[in-house]
Design an enzyme around this catalytic site. Structure first.
Site, PDB file in Angstrom:
ATOM      1  N   GLU A  22      -4.372   5.918   1.983  1.00  0.00           N
ATOM      2  CA  GLU A  22      -2.986   5.078   0.925  1.00  0.00           C
ATOM      3  C   GLU A  22      -2.424   4.049   2.127  1.00  0.00           C
ATOM      4  OE1 GLU A  22       0.862   5.585   0.502  1.00  0.00           O
ATOM      5  OE2 GLU A  22       0.264   7.637  -0.280  1.00  0.00           O
ATOM      6  N   GLU A  93       0.443   3.514  12.051  1.00  0.00           N
ATOM      7  CA  GLU A  93       0.100   3.962  10.762  1.00  0.00           C
ATOM      8  C   GLU A  93       0.340   5.647  10.961  1.00  0.00           C
ATOM      9  OE1 GLU A  93       1.409   3.039   7.795  1.00  0.00           O
ATOM     10  OE2 GLU A  93       1.750   1.248   8.961  1.00  0.00           O
TER      11      GLU A  93
HETATM   12 ZN   LIG Z   1       3.119   7.830   2.988  1.00  0.00          ZN
END
Ligand SMILES: [Zn+2]
Length: 917
Positions: A22, A93
């Site tokens: 995601e 990330e």
């Molecule tokens: Zn998240």
């Protein structure tokens, strides 16, 4: 966009992968390779985006100004066609996912939910660590998993048209929106339709177990969970709602009513939660969460015994159609008069609904109670037995010396697994008797019957009017506006009841809070009935006032108000309830400031506000308060009052005036004279002063640190300050995204990075915040300073087009109509609470913005924010996480900072602005 795949699909060797996917999906696409392109496009055009990963689906959503919908969709659609999943963005990330996990590390609800996953049967998809963190993802790489390959694989297998549900809400005609969808999403690859049929009924948990979990906060909560079969296809009948209505009821005869009378329980809720682990294709988990008192914790098995008596009572009595009809009436009414939500939220809801409901029920599915099926209710009740129950007790009273302590591996929380004695289980299975005090609820008198609109005969031209003052007496002042916009049979009536000396001393402020909580407790049965019928009440203490809000269907509103006020007038507390409510308030005080972010807000307000009682001091006073103290204080609370209120919605002027009469006729108090009403004053920090307050986190295990840098601007004098407020907002709009991009995305300081204006008792200010589990406050402060110093260059270099976008985006924001009556009431109410009474404030600010130039923003920055600016003053709040060393503070003392050691003496030697509200 909901994609029908979530964390249940995580491979065991790379937990948190769906969540990581995601995150990575946003990192550029073939068409728009720059990873910041989507966010900066949205931010430039008054929009924002977000995403979340559920157990069986993942949802991505954004909003943007109407004219830019196509441009945003263009960028958005490419994530589902050709995401780059850039290798170089991965390490960063992973840190973002890790920071996100660190945010919930000390959250009791999340710790419990992970314990339930951890102790779930092996091989079950719930037996996962769905958040993911640095360890789970880096370890996966260490053990030879190629994370990028795995993500791409996961994407290839699951991201296809058959598994996607897309909702677009836009201002263009439907054909145009459809045309754009066809044009932009036609390259999404096709695939088989999503399979939402119930999966195997593999058991979640071992039966007969009790899990004791060590709590972070001072609470005792008992959780009982029963596993029901997946009920997706029964959404027209909703048997689980029938049962949660009864098990969670708060009126006479209910479990809560009974357990409260015993002094064991303070609150109780029951039902199938809305989250993905509670509602999956594997099962529906019906949970009761019961907040226990100290004595309730000692009698926890007796509490469970009472629950089974109630369940037995339900099993013995036939399911009642009239109860279902009540739910049906309420559901129908809620659908018919549904209030509009912000479109972003609504799009998410609809996309989720598309996963579960048939096409024609996507909009109405959650409100439907179409068919009464008593057999289905009986069938569902069969699952409520002790052999299908999991018990969790969350508490700090936890035997830390026990040999049986285990650690949940991801959160490190301590727990003990115990067998429940089989004799107990047997007694729950077949209760010997059912206490006569347990019975089904009475008919609900608050379900409205009159839905007529009061504005039917009013001239339409008055729709632009602002609230008017229709009662202006010494005792009560009432603002009124009939709704001409939303046309729903609802009204929102808000009141501020000023109490004499309500917060003039530490002791009084504690007594006022105790009084408010006891009053709520006394009213609970009535408030609950009204709440079920969608007429809600909120009672809270604001400064030295009691704020009472009644909102919902207007039909029975005057009855409810009369009820509340007569209880208020004749209130005589009882000793046993006093003890329970006092214990509750003690716990609330102890749990205050456990979250570092709210702690920093608290510390800022403690410096800014002249009258601010410290919560630890309040706790000390509370511990020594007796029932007699409270009884003695009642005359003080009830003797002199002043009321200011707002009636907004489906009420005629006569009805609103009658509401003011209810106050006058029910309350016998004298008028609290104007000079005796409390006004809040805010500290005046001298120009050039830099205050810093450094404090350790309250929870010793909390790793997050917070830095909040607050710049006072000017006092908000009302109409004359319109331009100043507008410039502050424009500055915020321009720098919000670059601030986030630099400190969060590029530097990865932490998950929460934000900056925005503050209005504190009519003091306008500006705030920069970062929360970080990796860096110390001193370092974070230096990064915020660095960003602020770079703003000169950023603002100078801002091209006209970008500036124009921000300006017109903000104007559109200011002129945007509120989506529902409640939002509109909220706007009006804040004007009344702030005593500004500028009901057209946003419109005036929009007009100011039309003449605003970039030079105005630069001048504002050069006056208040820039280092060496003439009117710059700062208040920095540093909350040190458990891994940061507060001794580092010394480094800042060498700079221009003045350390606040003693807030009281600082206030004693400071000036304060005159009070405006
Ligand atoms: Zn998240």
């Amino acid at each position: 966009m909901c994609v029908g795949m979530g964390s249940f699909a995580d491979p065991l060797e790379a937990q948190g992968l769906a969540h990581f996917l995601e995150h990575m999906l946003f990192m550029g696409s073939s068409e728009f390779p720059d990873e910041n392109e989507y966010d900066s496009f949205l931010s430039k055009h008054g929009g924002e985006s977000n995403a979340f990963t559920e157990t069986e689906y993942t949802c991505y959503h954004f909003e943007v100004k109407r004219e830019y919908l196509k441009g945003a969709l263009d960028r958005f659609s490419q994530f589902f066609v050709s995401p780059l999943v850039k290798a170089e963005a991965m390490d960063r990330e992973i840190l973002a996912v890790d920071s996100e996990f660190n945010q919930v590390l000390q959250n009791d609800t999340c710790r419990l939910s992970q314990l339930q996953s951890h102790t779930c049967s092996q091989g079950h998809p719930l037996n996962r660590f769905t958040w993911g963190n640095k360890k789970s993802l880096v370890d996966a790489m260490g053990s030879g998993v190629n994370l990028r390959e795995e993500i791409l694989q996961m994407y290839m297998n699951n991201y296809h048209g058959g598994a996607m549900k897309l909702v677009i809400i836009g201002g263009e005609p439907l054909d145009i929106l459809e045309g754009w969808t066809m044009e932009l999403f036609s390259n999404v690859k096709s695939g088989p339709l999503l399979d939402m049929t119930p999966k195997t009924d593999m058991p979640f948990w071992k039966p007969g177990k009790l899990y004791k979990l060590d709590a972070v906060r001072d609470v005792h909560i008992l959780y009982l969970s029963w596993t029901l079969p997946c009920l997706h296809k029964e959404y027209m009948k909703k048997p689980e709602d029938y049962l949660s209505h009864l098990l969670g009821h708060e009126g006479k005869g209910s479990l809560l009513y009974f357990l409260k009378a015993k002094g064991w329980v303070s609150t109780l809720s029951a039902g199938v939660g809305s989250g993905g682990s509670e509602r999956s294709s594997y099962a529906y988990i019906f949970e009761m969460s019961i907040h226990l008192t100290d004595s309730g914790l000692k009698n926890v098995f007796e509490v469970i015994g009472v629950v089974y008596q109630y369940i037995d009572m339900l099993k013995q009595s036939e399911p009642q159609e009239w109860i279902f009809k009540e739910l049906q009436d309420i559901g129908y009414m809620e659908f018919r008069f549904a209030e509009e939500q912000p479109p972003d939220d609504y799009a998410v809801d609809l996309a989720e609904n598309m996963l579960f409901y048939s096409e024609k029920h996507v909009v109405c599915g959650e409100y439907l109670y179409e068919a009464w099926d008593p057999e289905l209710v009986k069938h569902a009740l069969c699952f409520f037995n002790p052999d299908n129950m999991r018990v969790d007790v969350l508490s700090r009273s936890f035997d830390k010396q026990s040999q049986a302590i285990q650690r949940e591996p991801w959160f490190g929380s301590q727990y003990i697994e115990e067998d429940i004695p089989s004799s107990l289980i047997e007694s729950w299975r077949n209760p010997v008797q059912i206490d006569a005090n347990l019975h089904l609820p009475r008919k609900n008198e608050f379900i409205p019957g009159d839905f007529t609109l009061r504005n039917a005969n009013s001239p339409r031209s008055s729709s632009e009017d602002n609230p008017r003052c229709i009662v202006d007496e010494q005792f009560i002042k009432l603002w009124y506006k009939m709704d001409m916009t939303f046309n729903v049979p609802r009204a929102n009536t808000y009141f501020l009841i000023s109490i004499k000396d309500g917060c003039s001393s530490l002791k009084n402020s504690v007594l006022t809070e105790l009084f408010a909580n006891l009053l709520k407790d006394e009213l609970n049965e009535v408030l609950y009935q009204a709440y079920v019928a969608k007429l809600e009440t909120a009672i809270s203490v604001v400064g030295s006032s009691l704020e009472i809000k009644l909102y919902g269907y207007n039909d029975k509103l005057p009855i409810l108000l009369s009820n509340i006020l007569s209880t208020f007038q004749s209130f005589s507390p009882k000793t046993d309830r006093f003890e329970v409510i006092k214990e509750d308030l003690e716990r609330a005080y102890k749990n205050t400031n456990m979250k570092p972010m709210s702690h920093s807000t608290y510390l800022r307000l403690q410096v800014l506000r002249e009258i601010f009682w410290d919560v630890d001091e309040k706790l000390e006073v509370l511990m020594n308060l007796t029932f007699t103290d409270l009884v003695k204080s009642l005359p003080m609370i009830l003797s002199q009052l002043h009321i200011e209120g707002l009636c907004h919605g489906n009420l005629s002027e006569v009805e609103a005036i009658n509401i003011s009469k209810i106050f006058r006729n029910t309350l016998s108090a004298q008028t609290l004279p104007e000079e005796a009403r409390h006004g809040d004053r805010v500290i005046c920090i001298p120009n050039g002063t830099n205050f810093i307050r450094s404090v350790r986190v309250k929870n010793d295990l909390e790793e997050n640190s917070v830095v909040e840098v607050y710049f006072p601007i000017e006092q908000d004098t009302g109409r004359e300050a319109t331009r100043l407020r507008a410039i502050t907002d424009l500055f915020s709009s321009i720098i919000e995204e670059p601030y986030f991009d630099q400190l969060r995305t590029k530097e990865q300081l932490g998950y929460t990075v934000d900056s925005s204006p503050r209005m504190t008792y009519r003091m306008l200010g500006y705030c920069f915040r970062v929360m970080s589990s990796k860096y110390s406050p001193v370092y974070l402060q230096s990064r915020i300073d660095n960003f602020i110093n770079g703003l000169s260059t950023l603002l100078d270099g801002l091209d006209n087009e970008t500036f124009e976008h921000h300006r017109s985006g903000l104007i559109a924001d200011k002129l945007e109509k509120e989506p529902s009556l409640s939002y509109q009431t909220g706007d009006y109410w804040s004007q009344i609470v702030d005593k500004r009474y500028m009901f057209d404030m946003s419109k005036l600010e929009a007009e100011e913005l039309r003449t605003m130039q970039k030079a105005d923003v630069i001048a504002w920055y050069n006056t208040y924010i820039r280092s060496s600016a003439p009117k710059r003053r700062r208040l920095a709040i540093h909350v040190y996480g458990c891994n940061s060393d507060i001794a580092e503070l010394a480094k800042l003392q060498e700079q221009s900072w003045t350390v606040i050691d003693d807030v009281k003496s600082l206030k004693g030697s400071s000036q304060f602005y005159s009070s405006l509200c």
